[in-house]
Write an enzyme that holds these catalytic residues in place. Sequence first.
Site, PDB file in Angstrom:
ATOM      1  NE  ARG A   1      -8.037  -0.161  -3.775  1.00  0.00           N
ATOM      2  CZ  ARG A   1      -9.278   0.038  -4.181  1.00  0.00           C
ATOM      3  NH1 ARG A   1      -9.930   1.142  -3.831  1.00  0.00           N
ATOM      4  NH2 ARG A   1      -9.874  -0.850  -4.959  1.00  0.00           N
TER       5      ARG A   1
ATOM      6  CE  LYS B   1     -10.431 -11.444  -3.746  1.00  0.00           C
ATOM      7  NZ  LYS B   1     -11.222 -10.371  -4.394  1.00  0.00           N
TER       8      LYS B   1
HETATM    9  N1  BES Z   1      -7.530  -8.902  -6.613  1.00  0.00           N
HETATM   10  C1  BES Z   1      -8.766  -8.225  -6.489  1.00  0.00           C
HETATM   11  C2  BES Z   1      -9.306  -7.722  -7.838  1.00  0.00           C
HETATM   12  C3  BES Z   1      -9.731  -8.763  -8.833  1.00  0.00           C
HETATM   13  C4  BES Z   1     -11.040  -9.158  -8.915  1.00  0.00           C
HETATM   14  C5  BES Z   1      -8.831  -9.277  -9.735  1.00  0.00           C
HETATM   15  C6  BES Z   1     -11.439 -10.076  -9.859  1.00  0.00           C
HETATM   16  C7  BES Z   1      -9.227 -10.206 -10.689  1.00  0.00           C
HETATM   17  C8  BES Z   1     -10.529 -10.593 -10.752  1.00  0.00           C
HETATM   18  C9  BES Z   1      -8.636  -7.016  -5.576  1.00  0.00           C
HETATM   19  O1  BES Z   1      -7.700  -7.136  -4.565  1.00  0.00           O
HETATM   20  C10 BES Z   1      -9.970  -6.797  -4.951  1.00  0.00           C
HETATM   21  O2  BES Z   1     -10.412  -7.691  -4.277  1.00  0.00           O
HETATM   22  N2  BES Z   1     -10.581  -5.648  -5.218  1.00  0.00           N
HETATM   23  C11 BES Z   1     -11.862  -5.359  -4.682  1.00  0.00           C
HETATM   24  C12 BES Z   1     -11.881  -3.904  -4.269  1.00  0.00           C
HETATM   25  C13 BES Z   1     -13.113  -3.496  -3.498  1.00  0.00           C
HETATM   26  C14 BES Z   1     -13.170  -4.197  -2.167  1.00  0.00           C
HETATM   27  C15 BES Z   1     -13.095  -1.992  -3.314  1.00  0.00           C
HETATM   28  C16 BES Z   1     -12.896  -5.600  -5.794  1.00  0.00           C
HETATM   29  O3  BES Z   1     -12.616  -5.320  -6.956  1.00  0.00           O
HETATM   30  O4  BES Z   1     -13.951  -6.125  -5.466  1.00  0.00           O
HETATM   31 ZN    ZN Z   2      -8.460  -8.086  -2.840  1.00  0.00          ZN
END
Ligand code: BES
Ligand code: ZN
Length: 488
Positions: free
Chosen positions: A341, A267
């Site tokens: 997921r 990230k």
């Molecule tokens: N934990 C994150 C989702 C999240 C984002 C929670 C912002 C709270 C605030 C999750 O694991 C994630 O990173 N999801 C990705 C999925 C994508 C790579 C398909 C996302 O939402 O960007």
């Molecule tokens: Zn994530």
Amino acid sequence: MGYLKSVKISTDTFSKTQTDLFAVGVFEDLKLSVIGKEADKYINGQISAAIANGDIKGKSNEASLLYGQKKKILVVGLGDKKKFNEEAIRLAGGTVLKTAISKKLKTIAMELFGGKKATSFNQALAEGIILGSYQFITYKTQDKDLFEVDSASVLNADSKALEEGSIIASGVCFARDMENDPGNVTTPTKLAKFAKDIAKEGGMKLTVFDREKFTAMGMGAFAGVASGTGEPPKFILLEYNGGKTDDKPIALVGKGLTFDSGGISIKPSASMDEMKFDMCGGGLVLGVMKAVAQLKPKVNIVAAIPATENLSGKKAYKPGDILTAYNGKTIEVLNTDAEGRLILADALAYVSKHFKPQYMLDFATLTGAVVVALGHVSTGIMGTDAKLIGKVKKSSKITGEKVWELPLWDEYCEQIKSDIADIKNVGAARQAGTIAAGAFLKEFVGEGIPWVHFDIAGTAYNNKESSLTYKKGASGAIIRLVLNMIQR
Ligand code: BES
Ligand code: ZN
Ligand code: ZN
């Protein structure tokens, strides 16, 4: 400490009540209650004067502090009398506590706002008082301004309903604390310890699988995510049996990602600290179970929390890897940041197979896309069973925790098909990301089990203070909703 643990009933009259602060409510019709009139007399007509002057309008969130000889009087606006509901009395309770903390008043008493005798109003008032008392101050060692309220009581209330509301809101605050604690404190091991304490308190059965065990059992998706961290991952299982032996349990599954760096698909640095909140689904489930331990509802419940960090250590899983989940389905990993997921996949499959629940709910800070769609106002929900979704929506109305349903149509389910494995862990680029995640989870829910998924990424933590929440931090949202579903 950090929050009040209970709200008491008082049988004293207004004049006999010894307290630093006494709160009375007023609707927009500006008519004073019986106790309101006594309070007005006690401070020589200051309330009526403020009303006549237009300083008190009775709007919700309005709080006017007036000064008596021994006790201060707080007049709380209750809004439109016709629209007065559980959420309105809850907010009023929270407003009283916020005022007491800011004015450093130790003891508080109040009337039962709006004179609403119904159990649900008594319960909601206690919830508001306790939620409003919450402060996350564990790590403030030098702040001399810190202040906590000692006690709160409500005159002529329903003591059982106050007690229930206190237990429920304490469960929410318990979850807030573990969620606000950072990743180096709330580890998977710590979550397992909380589960152990709850099991002891509520006579529940606890099972914890460590890395070696759940890997050998075939939880390949969870094991894949956990492979990049040296912090021991845990698969936590709590079983509460308050119903008949052959009653099918209600299943609760929560994402317990104690820190999400994104893994190899790392990230950006900005706000990455907020990913300590990525265990809020697991925190939610533990908050519910903490309250269940005390409320002792006559149902059976099974709770599962896959808990791990998502880091990029030398054994980390990689984009392109193919994992085999507990139900035998193969998953092509196209982004290691879509890890929630994956860990939920194994938990949903495990619970479906071994417990055949009457229905299953899962909770996860799953997608950034749900924040784009619904902001921080509403939780995104989707599922396979209209009746169960109806039940969720009904509880949502009572607890004031908003939910909004998204469609799980076949077209979306097509988007997670993989060219080389059964499914892949991302959908179509920049399209319906929240639904793609839901469609993915659906692959792991056992045949015929009614299921609803809650994406709490936008609602699990907030960046602004309200009557019921504290500064930037965990909200404990949806815990009250789930308890309402269980109790109804
Ligand atoms: N934990 C994150 C989702 C999240 C984002 C929670 C912002 C709270 C605030 C999750 O694991 C994630 O990173 N999801 C990705 C999925 C994508 C790579 C398909 C996302 O939402 O960007
Ligand atoms: Zn994530
Ligand atoms: Zn995550």
